[in-house]
Design a protein around this motif. Structure first.
Motif, PDB file in Angstrom:
ATOM      1  N   PHE A  79      31.195  46.283  54.165  1.00  0.00           N
ATOM      2  CA  PHE A  79      31.941  46.471  55.606  1.00  0.00           C
ATOM      3  C   PHE A  79      33.444  46.124  55.270  1.00  0.00           C
ATOM      4  CE2 PHE A  79      27.688  44.779  56.262  1.00  0.00           C
ATOM      5  CZ  PHE A  79      27.106  45.972  56.681  1.00  0.00           C
ATOM      6  N   PRO A  80      34.046  46.723  54.472  1.00  0.00           N
ATOM      7  CA  PRO A  80      35.460  46.355  54.132  1.00  0.00           C
ATOM      8  C   PRO A  80      36.502  46.919  55.452  1.00  0.00           C
ATOM      9  CG  PRO A  80      35.134  48.267  52.769  1.00  0.00           C
ATOM     10  CD  PRO A  80      33.696  47.980  53.649  1.00  0.00           C
ATOM     11  N   ILE A 106      38.044  47.678  42.255  1.00  0.00           N
ATOM     12  CA  ILE A 106      36.987  48.426  42.371  1.00  0.00           C
ATOM     13  C   ILE A 106      36.464  48.868  43.486  1.00  0.00           C
ATOM     14  CG2 ILE A 106      34.721  48.621  40.936  1.00  0.00           C
ATOM     15  CD1 ILE A 106      35.810  46.658  38.976  1.00  0.00           C
ATOM     16  N   SER A 107      36.075  49.980  43.530  1.00  0.00           N
ATOM     17  CA  SER A 107      35.552  50.714  44.982  1.00  0.00           C
ATOM     18  C   SER A 107      36.365  50.340  46.278  1.00  0.00           C
ATOM     19  CB  SER A 107      34.101  50.258  44.659  1.00  0.00           C
ATOM     20  OG  SER A 107      33.478  51.067  45.920  1.00  0.00           O
ATOM     21  N   THR A 108      35.393  49.404  47.207  1.00  0.00           N
ATOM     22  CA  THR A 108      36.066  48.989  48.435  1.00  0.00           C
ATOM     23  C   THR A 108      37.080  47.766  48.286  1.00  0.00           C
ATOM     24  OG1 THR A 108      34.080  47.808  48.770  1.00  0.00           O
ATOM     25  CG2 THR A 108      34.360  49.996  49.690  1.00  0.00           C
ATOM     26  N   TRP A 128      34.508  57.296  48.091  1.00  0.00           N
ATOM     27  CA  TRP A 128      34.611  58.421  48.880  1.00  0.00           C
ATOM     28  C   TRP A 128      34.151  58.415  50.106  1.00  0.00           C
ATOM     29  CZ3 TRP A 128      30.393  60.546  51.081  1.00  0.00           C
ATOM     30  CH2 TRP A 128      29.249  60.538  50.402  1.00  0.00           C
ATOM     31  N   HIS A 129      32.907  57.616  50.468  1.00  0.00           N
ATOM     32  CA  HIS A 129      32.625  57.154  51.782  1.00  0.00           C
ATOM     33  C   HIS A 129      33.539  56.616  52.513  1.00  0.00           C
ATOM     34  CE1 HIS A 129      29.220  56.809  54.704  1.00  0.00           C
ATOM     35  NE2 HIS A 129      29.770  55.514  54.628  1.00  0.00           N
ATOM     36  N   TYR A 130      34.305  55.819  51.873  1.00  0.00           N
ATOM     37  CA  TYR A 130      35.322  54.888  52.449  1.00  0.00           C
ATOM     38  C   TYR A 130      36.836  55.492  52.576  1.00  0.00           C
ATOM     39  CZ  TYR A 130      31.814  51.106  53.334  1.00  0.00           C
ATOM     40  OH  TYR A 130      30.687  50.598  53.809  1.00  0.00           O
ATOM     41  N   SER A 131      37.136  56.549  52.256  1.00  0.00           N
ATOM     42  CA  SER A 131      38.520  56.920  51.870  1.00  0.00           C
ATOM     43  C   SER A 131      39.033  57.387  53.392  1.00  0.00           C
ATOM     44  CB  SER A 131      38.355  58.492  51.005  1.00  0.00           C
ATOM     45  OG  SER A 131      37.832  59.266  51.886  1.00  0.00           O
TER      46      SER A 131
END
Length: 318
Positions: A79-80, A106-108, A128-131
């Motif tokens: 949940f960033p 790394i990632s989120t 990609w889900h959080y871009s």
């Protein structure tokens, strides 16, 4: 850079941290004879940190570990997009960066890095889900959702968890050279390199047998870099047409077939420069580039330096 001294790496574990994202830099850079890094795992404070996926972490260090570090890894967390990390964490990251430490998300983890403002005006990536959420929350960041990692010098970001391995291997190549990176990749049973510009995912699935044939073809080519390697020869080994190989190979590796061959040849040349005393002309012949002039041209284009300067920097007598 000389590999004789110990480098200092910190893994910053935030609330909701994802286990794989935490484990990748901790394992890649763990202290061993072939890996001259000391790693400290920390949180906003020493003690228990609640993670994601049903796991928690007991960290020995607080934010003082960022004062010690030369590179700080920020693993992804759950949940960033809901709230920024604690203000003390943001201040500690900014102070570490001001001292000259590199910050690698790394990632989120990119959300925590973006909260410092250090990504404003720079390229960055995340899972990609959080871009879209990263673009919305931090509109000054130039979010690129179609790459595996982005190196902006003092700040680096990677996509979803597995691409954290690509980022870590990229950092090893920068710090210690290609031989150390390849050694770590073999230990991790990971690809020695994937292009940072490779797309995060392909919307359609590739047929599994085709993917297996390409992996075998890449392995076949790696053992024949000193020989003439043409697109037709690669396609013949893969049992596909040159046109099909060209199209699918980019999706698989981020490079065209011949770009990949050239990259593999340069990496082999790097390893020979690091580990042998062979002359540039001999190395050029060994890796299939023919002449020293040809090797120098491609070395400069790809790495921005000369074989001689590279050897001066990375040569090690075993």
């Amino acid at each position: 850079m000389s590999s004789s001294r110990m480098r200092r790496a910190t893994v910053l574990v935030l609330e909701g941290a994802k286990p794989l994202d935490v484990g990748i830099p901790a394992q890649v850079f763990t202290t061993r004879a072939s890996m001259p890094y000391e790693v400290r795992v920390c949180g906003a404070a020493p003690g228990l940190v609640t993670g994601g996926d049903g796991l928690s972490y007991h960290v020995a260090h607080g934010l003082d570990a960022l004062e010690w570090a030369e590179i700080v890894f920020i693993p992804g967390y759950r949940f960033p997009d809901r709230e920024d990390p604690p203000a003390a964490v943001v201040r500690a990251l900014l102070a570490a960066h001001a001292r000259g430490a590199r910050l690698a998300a790394i990632s989120t983890g990119a959300f925590a890095l973006a909260a410092t403002g250090l990504l404003d005006g720079r390229r960055a990536t995340t899972h990609w889900h959080y871009s879209r959420a990263l673009k919305a929350k931090h509109p000054l960041v130039r979010v690129d959702e179609n790459v595996l990692f982005v190196d902006e010098g003092s700040v680096l970001t990677s996509a979803g968890a597995a691409s954290g391995i690509d980022l870590c291997l990229h950092i090893l190549r920068t710090d210690l050279g290609v031989a150390a990176s390849n050694h770590a990749a073999r230990r991790l049973v990971a690809a020695p390199y994937r292009s940072g510009g490779q797309a995060q995912y392909v919307p359609r699935s590739l047929p599994e047998p085709l993917g297996e044939r390409f992996a075998a073809t890449r392995e076949w080519a790696l053992h024949r870099l000193g020989e003439p390697l043409t697109l037709k020869a690669l396609a013949r080994h893969a049992a596909v047409s040159p046109r099909t190989l060209s199209r699918r190979f980019v999706e698989d590796t981020g490079y065209t077939p011949m770009q990949w061959v050239m990259r593999a040849r340069i990496d082999l040349a790097r390893e020979l420069l690091e580990r042998t005393e062979r002359g540039v002309e001999q190395i050029a012949a060994d890796v299939g580039l023919g002449t020293g002039a040809n090797l120098r041209t491609h070395f400069q284009r790809i790495l921005g330096t000369t074989p001689t300067e590279y050897r001066r920097t990375f040569f090690r007598r075993d």
